[in-house]
Design a protein around this motif. Sequence first.
Motif, PDB file in Angstrom:
ATOM      1  N   GLU A   1       0.077   4.506   9.080  1.00  0.00           N
ATOM      2  CA  GLU A   1       1.038   4.585   7.976  1.00  0.00           C
ATOM      3  C   GLU A   1       0.332   4.491   6.627  1.00  0.00           C
ATOM      4  N   ARG A   2      -0.642   3.614   6.524  1.00  0.00           N
ATOM      5  CA  ARG A   2      -1.363   3.435   5.266  1.00  0.00           C
ATOM      6  C   ARG A   2      -2.152   4.693   4.912  1.00  0.00           C
ATOM      7  N   VAL A   3      -2.877   5.227   5.897  1.00  0.00           N
ATOM      8  CA  VAL A   3      -3.650   6.443   5.648  1.00  0.00           C
ATOM      9  C   VAL A   3      -2.724   7.604   5.296  1.00  0.00           C
ATOM     10  N   ALA A   4      -1.602   7.723   5.992  1.00  0.00           N
ATOM     11  CA  ALA A   4      -0.661   8.808   5.719  1.00  0.00           C
ATOM     12  C   ALA A   4      -0.102   8.721   4.305  1.00  0.00           C
ATOM     13  N   ALA A   5       0.187   7.506   3.846  1.00  0.00           N
ATOM     14  CA  ALA A   5       0.725   7.336   2.489  1.00  0.00           C
ATOM     15  C   ALA A   5      -0.309   7.751   1.445  1.00  0.00           C
ATOM     16  N   ILE A   6      -1.578   7.389   1.669  1.00  0.00           N
ATOM     17  CA  ILE A   6      -2.631   7.769   0.734  1.00  0.00           C
ATOM     18  C   ILE A   6      -2.868   9.281   0.802  1.00  0.00           C
ATOM     19  N   ARG A   7      -2.840   9.837   2.011  1.00  0.00           N
ATOM     20  CA  ARG A   7      -2.964  11.296   2.167  1.00  0.00           C
ATOM     21  C   ARG A   7      -1.879  12.018   1.378  1.00  0.00           C
ATOM     22  N   ASP A   8      -0.647  11.528   1.472  1.00  0.00           N
ATOM     23  CA  ASP A   8       0.456  12.175   0.760  1.00  0.00           C
ATOM     24  C   ASP A   8       0.243  12.141  -0.753  1.00  0.00           C
ATOM     25  N   MET A   9      -0.386  11.063  -1.248  1.00  0.00           N
ATOM     26  CA  MET A   9      -0.698  11.000  -2.668  1.00  0.00           C
ATOM     27  C   MET A   9      -1.640  12.135  -3.050  1.00  0.00           C
ATOM     28  N   TYR A  10      -2.674  12.345  -2.247  1.00  0.00           N
ATOM     29  CA  TYR A  10      -3.605  13.447  -2.515  1.00  0.00           C
ATOM     30  C   TYR A  10      -2.901  14.804  -2.415  1.00  0.00           C
ATOM     31  N   LEU A  11      -2.031  14.961  -1.438  1.00  0.00           N
ATOM     32  CA  LEU A  11      -1.305  16.224  -1.285  1.00  0.00           C
ATOM     33  C   LEU A  11      -0.474  16.538  -2.521  1.00  0.00           C
ATOM     34  N   ARG A  12       0.143  15.517  -3.097  1.00  0.00           N
ATOM     35  CA  ARG A  12       0.961  15.748  -4.291  1.00  0.00           C
ATOM     36  C   ARG A  12       0.121  16.247  -5.462  1.00  0.00           C
TER      37      ARG A  12
ATOM     38  N   ILE B   1       0.844  -1.197   0.000  1.00  0.00           N
ATOM     39  CA  ILE B   1       0.000   0.000   0.000  1.00  0.00           C
ATOM     40  C   ILE B   1       0.881   1.248   0.000  1.00  0.00           C
ATOM     41  N   LEU B   2       1.915   1.247   0.833  1.00  0.00           N
ATOM     42  CA  LEU B   2       2.820   2.396   0.885  1.00  0.00           C
ATOM     43  C   LEU B   2       3.527   2.606  -0.448  1.00  0.00           C
ATOM     44  N   GLU B   3       3.981   1.523  -1.050  1.00  0.00           N
ATOM     45  CA  GLU B   3       4.683   1.641  -2.329  1.00  0.00           C
ATOM     46  C   GLU B   3       3.762   2.124  -3.439  1.00  0.00           C
ATOM     47  N   HIS B   4       2.565   1.601  -3.493  1.00  0.00           N
ATOM     48  CA  HIS B   4       1.639   1.996  -4.557  1.00  0.00           C
ATOM     49  C   HIS B   4       1.155   3.428  -4.371  1.00  0.00           C
TER      50      HIS B   4
END
Length: 217
Positions: free
Chosen positions: A136-147, A80-83
Amino acid sequence: MTKPINPKPPANSNAKSTREDWLNLALDTLISDGVENVRVLTLGQKLGVSRSSFYWYFKSRQDLLDQLLEHWRDTNTRFILEHAARPSATVVRGVMSIFECWIDERLFDPRLDFAIRAWAHHSGSVRRIIDQADDERVAAIRDMYLRHGYSDEDAFVRARILYFMQIGYYSLDLHESMSSRLSLVAAYLRSFTGQEPTKDDIADMARYASEANARTR
């Protein structure tokens, strides 16, 4: 100094099982019967080997349990983090990358995830590990939206909706055919992004699902 765990048993051990045999059976048992049934004697009887084979590969039952947790972290959470971290031209493509984890059980095994969550009901330390993984999973997805230009609050809420909706889908044990799920993928993408997916987006998602399904046959 602690003796390292060898990948193979000594020549005179008469062991018929490998470390992977023990781990795979322990994973299957964890998923089907719960952590309380992951016991050295029971696993050894199923494998048809003595306890000495187990202790060649693992220091203790707790060592085995720790390695099961490590396997879970190194699959379900890592992918999940990688994707989520993959470069994506659009936010729709970013969400599609995360969707791949829900489609391909080599990337995310929901049965294993909920076996770990069931284990956490009886272990405070495992509960903390689960909570950390969810964060960690939610944070990684959040960062995708932030980008892709979403505000901090919007990115966080959208990430929570995307992630916890899918976890809830698994917890309810819903059964839908892949064709039914794909028929709604455009609507899901609109809901999670606020943007309209292209025909190419939908076609690529369908292609990935077809290939993932073929690999599991």
